[in-house]
Design a protein around this motif. Structure first.
Motif, PDB file in Angstrom:
ATOM      1  N   THR A 299       4.101  64.463  40.437  1.00  0.00           N
ATOM      2  CA  THR A 299       3.298  65.371  41.102  1.00  0.00           C
ATOM      3  C   THR A 299       3.877  66.267  42.071  1.00  0.00           C
ATOM      4  OG1 THR A 299       3.016  64.007  43.173  1.00  0.00           O
ATOM      5  CG2 THR A 299       1.557  63.260  41.237  1.00  0.00           C
ATOM      6  N   TRP A 300       5.116  66.497  41.939  1.00  0.00           N
ATOM      7  CA  TRP A 300       5.957  67.482  42.986  1.00  0.00           C
ATOM      8  C   TRP A 300       6.968  67.887  42.230  1.00  0.00           C
ATOM      9  CZ3 TRP A 300      10.663  65.998  45.440  1.00  0.00           C
ATOM     10  CH2 TRP A 300      11.009  64.672  45.140  1.00  0.00           C
TER      11      TRP A 300
ATOM     12  N   TYR B  41       2.100  70.538  38.909  1.00  0.00           N
ATOM     13  CA  TYR B  41       2.649  70.067  40.278  1.00  0.00           C
ATOM     14  C   TYR B  41       1.445  70.259  41.525  1.00  0.00           C
ATOM     15  CZ  TYR B  41       7.088  69.546  37.970  1.00  0.00           C
ATOM     16  OH  TYR B  41       8.144  68.994  37.064  1.00  0.00           O
ATOM     17  N   ARG B  42       1.383  69.124  42.316  1.00  0.00           N
ATOM     18  CA  ARG B  42       0.536  69.461  43.417  1.00  0.00           C
ATOM     19  C   ARG B  42       1.066  69.727  44.827  1.00  0.00           C
ATOM     20  NH1 ARG B  42      -1.851  64.432  41.251  1.00  0.00           N
ATOM     21  NH2 ARG B  42      -1.115  63.490  43.232  1.00  0.00           N
ATOM     22  N   THR B  43       2.543  69.551  44.813  1.00  0.00           N
ATOM     23  CA  THR B  43       3.202  69.776  45.977  1.00  0.00           C
ATOM     24  C   THR B  43       4.711  70.166  45.638  1.00  0.00           C
ATOM     25  OG1 THR B  43       3.808  67.288  46.465  1.00  0.00           O
ATOM     26  CG2 THR B  43       1.811  68.236  47.463  1.00  0.00           C
TER      27      THR B  43
ATOM     28  N   GLU C  39       6.519  59.432  50.239  1.00  0.00           N
ATOM     29  CA  GLU C  39       6.874  60.155  48.585  1.00  0.00           C
ATOM     30  C   GLU C  39       5.343  60.104  48.158  1.00  0.00           C
ATOM     31  OE1 GLU C  39       9.254  60.626  46.843  1.00  0.00           O
ATOM     32  OE2 GLU C  39      11.149  60.152  48.328  1.00  0.00           O
ATOM     33  N   ASP C  40       5.587  61.004  47.477  1.00  0.00           N
ATOM     34  CA  ASP C  40       4.041  61.476  46.521  1.00  0.00           C
ATOM     35  C   ASP C  40       4.452  60.724  45.117  1.00  0.00           C
ATOM     36  OD1 ASP C  40       2.724  63.187  48.247  1.00  0.00           O
ATOM     37  OD2 ASP C  40       4.149  64.773  47.751  1.00  0.00           O
TER      38      ASP C  40
ATOM     39  N   LYS D 250       7.880  69.965  53.018  1.00  0.00           N
ATOM     40  CA  LYS D 250       6.773  69.860  51.896  1.00  0.00           C
ATOM     41  C   LYS D 250       5.948  70.933  52.229  1.00  0.00           C
ATOM     42  CE  LYS D 250       3.366  66.496  50.637  1.00  0.00           C
ATOM     43  NZ  LYS D 250       2.742  65.118  50.922  1.00  0.00           N
TER      44      LYS D 250
ATOM     45  N   ARG E  59       8.665  70.114  47.264  1.00  0.00           N
ATOM     46  CA  ARG E  59       9.572  69.674  48.403  1.00  0.00           C
ATOM     47  C   ARG E  59      10.824  70.383  48.385  1.00  0.00           C
ATOM     48  NH1 ARG E  59       8.532  64.720  50.844  1.00  0.00           N
ATOM     49  NH2 ARG E  59       6.748  63.781  49.981  1.00  0.00           N
TER      50      ARG E  59
END
Length: 226
Positions: A148-149, A183-185, A143-144, A219, A187
């Motif tokens: 952030t995702w 957001y950085r990533t 998990e981030d 991801k 899913r």
């Protein structure tokens, strides 16, 4: 926000843009053509319009469509956004979901199968929570930090436009929008028997991070590196 490009094998100009309520009819029609016989499709066009309207209206939702401007039709769509939105949708529309599912339960075996899956999954969560059975042997998905995702929930292309790069355009638009929102990533998850989708995600730079009996989780960073 919009992204335009010429399709590799198709003359019409297709534009990817944010969807609005006025596009719901075309979005529902595209979904039905892309996913015949799937669970959400079997719940009917009215439920589909409610589903996508939720992601259009919510400020944390992302709902974008690919449009063939010449023929004035929606030929693809992508939806997602903040991961908590899926549960929020169910809380808001649980009564409609139950009533619609109940009506379709006696008509479509696919609906019965999916509802049985949800019921079994719920029972497993309950018995694990009260420690009646041991935890699953497979590890949890990494998990981030929350916020952030983004979660890519649904992406599809109308059958008439497959193989022309529409899906790639939609996923790129989702990546750009996720980046714009900080957001950085990203899913997503997919059923293990959906070989075509799994191949497309891997080709588009997504990395599988967890495979369990119910599906595979992917991801991808929002950066443009592949």
């Amino acid at each position: 926000m919009s992204v335009s490009t010429k399709l590799l094998n198709n003359p019409p100009l297709v534009t990817v843009a944010s969807a609005g309520r006025e596009d719901l009819e075309g979005i529902a029609s595209c979904h039905e053509a892309a996913f015949p016989g799937e669970f959400l499709t079997l719940l009917g066009s009215g439920f589909l319009r409610t589903f996508y309207r939720f992601y259009i209206d919510d400020p944390d939702g992302i709902c974008m469509m690919a449009i063939d401007r010449k023929n004035k039709r929606v030929v693809g769509l992508v939806a997602g956004g903040k991961p908590e939105l899926r549960a929020a949708f169910m809380r808001r529309h649980i009564l409609r979901f139950i009533s619609t599912s109940f009506c379709k339960f006696f008509i479509h075996c696919r609906v019965r199968h999916r509802l049985a899956e949800h019921f079994v999954g719920l029972l497993r969560k309950i018995v694990r929570k009260i420690h009646l059975v041991p935890q699953e042997k497979y590890p949890p998905a990494p998990e981030d930090p929350s916020g952030t995702w983004s979660n890519l929930l649904s992406v599809c292309t109308h059958p008439d436009y497959r193989g022309c790069g529409v899906g790639k355009m939609l996923m790129e638009a989702f990546r750009i929008e996720s980046s714009r929102r900080g957001y950085r990533t990203m899913r997503l998850s997919v059923h293990n028997d959906n070989d075509a989708a799994i191949a497309m995600y891997k080709k588009s730079g997504w990395t599988p991070v967890l495979t369990i009996p119910s599906g595979t989780y992917f991801k991808r960073p929002v950066g443009n590196e592949q």
